[in-house]
Write an enzyme that holds these catalytic residues in place. Structure first.
Site, PDB file in Angstrom:
ATOM      1  N   ASP A  48      36.804  78.028   8.520  1.00 29.02           N
ATOM      2  CA  ASP A  48      37.591  79.431   8.759  1.00 29.02           C
ATOM      3  C   ASP A  48      38.151  79.036  10.124  1.00 29.02           C
ATOM      4  OD1 ASP A  48      35.059  79.360  10.134  1.00 29.02           O
ATOM      5  OD2 ASP A  48      34.582  81.094   9.604  1.00 29.02           O
ATOM      6  N   GLU A  59      37.741  86.716  10.463  1.00 34.41           N
ATOM      7  CA  GLU A  59      37.189  87.834  11.423  1.00 34.41           C
ATOM      8  C   GLU A  59      37.707  89.119  10.905  1.00 34.41           C
ATOM      9  OE1 GLU A  59      35.143  87.180  13.457  1.00 34.41           O
ATOM     10  OE2 GLU A  59      34.646  85.211  13.939  1.00 34.41           O
TER      11      GLU A  59
END
Length: 371
Positions: free
Chosen positions: A68, A127
């Site tokens: 990520d 997130e």
């Protein structure tokens, strides 16, 4: 190696960007990838993410590794010489290390190709609002869809040189929670002419806790947290509006739906009791991370053979991870990587030890080459 991983991590640490806004990050990653790419490497962009396909010599399968790439809306307080240059933004969850490790593993594979194909997935918006699911569903991803996938996440509480995982549930199901109240404001001397949303929201927080404690099986493992409350603007006025922000977490996917159903019913009751309007938004929802037992056992065996990395059995956690959406469709697993930081994830002073980068690269390569 051509890539200077420590410097890359520091460069990335300075340019944290929020979900689907990772333009500088994407450009930086592409520049590094193109420096090491050869004729057996294909590159695709998806939104602000990147897919890198390393063709194997005699492929029997496609192995996927995901990193990520987004940061958090946190004001960094590390005082590091390479601290964030983007005020109010920070890599406070270790995604700068995740990307660096992926680049290091990518370079090793390019230099020493294996038989199988390997797809490196640089995924945006972990997130929030959640990049895994739309990336998974994209044409670009589906064209190169791996047969198995794995990923890592830094663990501040674990020492460098340690990795940790477990079969089955690793991370919980999670949902964001945003609740807006609207009533009638007014002067504090005339409460009977108002509909006080500070009082309504305060009581709502208390009632929310009874959904779990009295409405669900206590063995299910669920929790509702209100982390932020806003109402009013001056001490002698009654608030016309209020806002609650929080999360719902559970180890049972069905329990999340049950909590939302009970919350919606509670909301309707409060609208009648407090003569107000209440709206709820469940924001980003992440499916549980369930590790495939076979791959976890393979990873444990591989790590134990390295003699330089220690494997540790993990416990399930109530944290959320959108990698669960990928594992829902593609078998695989996730593991923790020890980085030995005094401060935890999402802390403004998080400072992972950079020695963990080489450990992460070796763990990833060891797994990829074990098939």
């Amino acid at each position: 190696m051509m890539l200077q991983l420590e410097q890359i991590r520091r460069d990335l640490h300075q340019i944290p960007e929020l979900g689907f806004q990772e333009f500088k990050t994407q450009a930086y990653l592409l520049e590094r990838i193109n420096e090491i790419a050869t004729e057996n490497v294909e590159i695709k962009k998806w939104s602000t993410g990147i897919l890198v396909y390393v063709h194997g010599k005699s492929p029997a399968r496609k192995i996927g590794f995901r990193a990520d790439i987004d940061g958090l809306p946190i004001l960094e307080q590390t005082n590091l010489p390479y601290a964030s240059l983007h005020e109010g933004r920070m890599h406070a969850c270790g995604h700068d290390l995740h990307m660096t490790i992926a680049l290091g593993a990518l370079e090793k594979l390019i230099q020493d190709p294996i038989n199988d194909d390997v797809i490196f997935v640089f995924q945006p918006a972990e997130e929030g609002p959640g990049g895994a699911k739309p990336m998974l569903e994209s044409e670009e991803f589906q064209q190169w869809k791996p047969d198995m996938m794995f990923a890592l996440h830094i663990a501040p509480e674990l020492p460098v040189g340690t990795v940790s995982s477990k079969a089955g549930l690793l991370f919980a199901n999670t949902s964001e929670l945003f609740i807006d109240f609207e009533g009638v404001g007014g002067h504090a001397a005339y409460p009977h002419l108002t509909k006080d949303m500070t009082v309504a929201a305060s009581n709502f927080v208390v009632q929310l806790q009874q959904i779990v404690s009295r409405g669900l099986n206590p063995l299910d493992g669920s929790v509702i947290t209100i982390g932020k409350m806003e109402s009013g603007y001056v001490q002698n006025a009654i608030a016309e509006t209020a806002r609650l922000e929080g999360t719902i977490r559970s180890t049972d996917a069905d329990a999340i739906d049950m909590i939302k159903s009970k919350l919606n019913r509670l909301m309707k009751g409060f609208e009648i009791s407090y003569d107000c309007t209440i709206k709820v938004d469940y924001g980003a929802n992440y499916y549980q991370v369930v590790n495939d037992a076979t791959y976890v056992q393979q990873f444990e065996n591989v790590i134990n053979q390295t003699q330089t990395i220690t494997y540790q059995q993990a416990d399930a956690a109530m944290t959320g991870e959108d990698f669960g959406d990928m594992l829902k469709e593609i078998p695989g697993f996730m593991f923790w990587l020890g980085v030995d930081s005094s401060y935890g994830l999402h802390n403004a002073r998080l400072n992972p030890k950079e020695e963990a980068i080489d450990v992460g690269v070796n763990a990833v390569i060891s797994m990829i080459t074990s098939f």
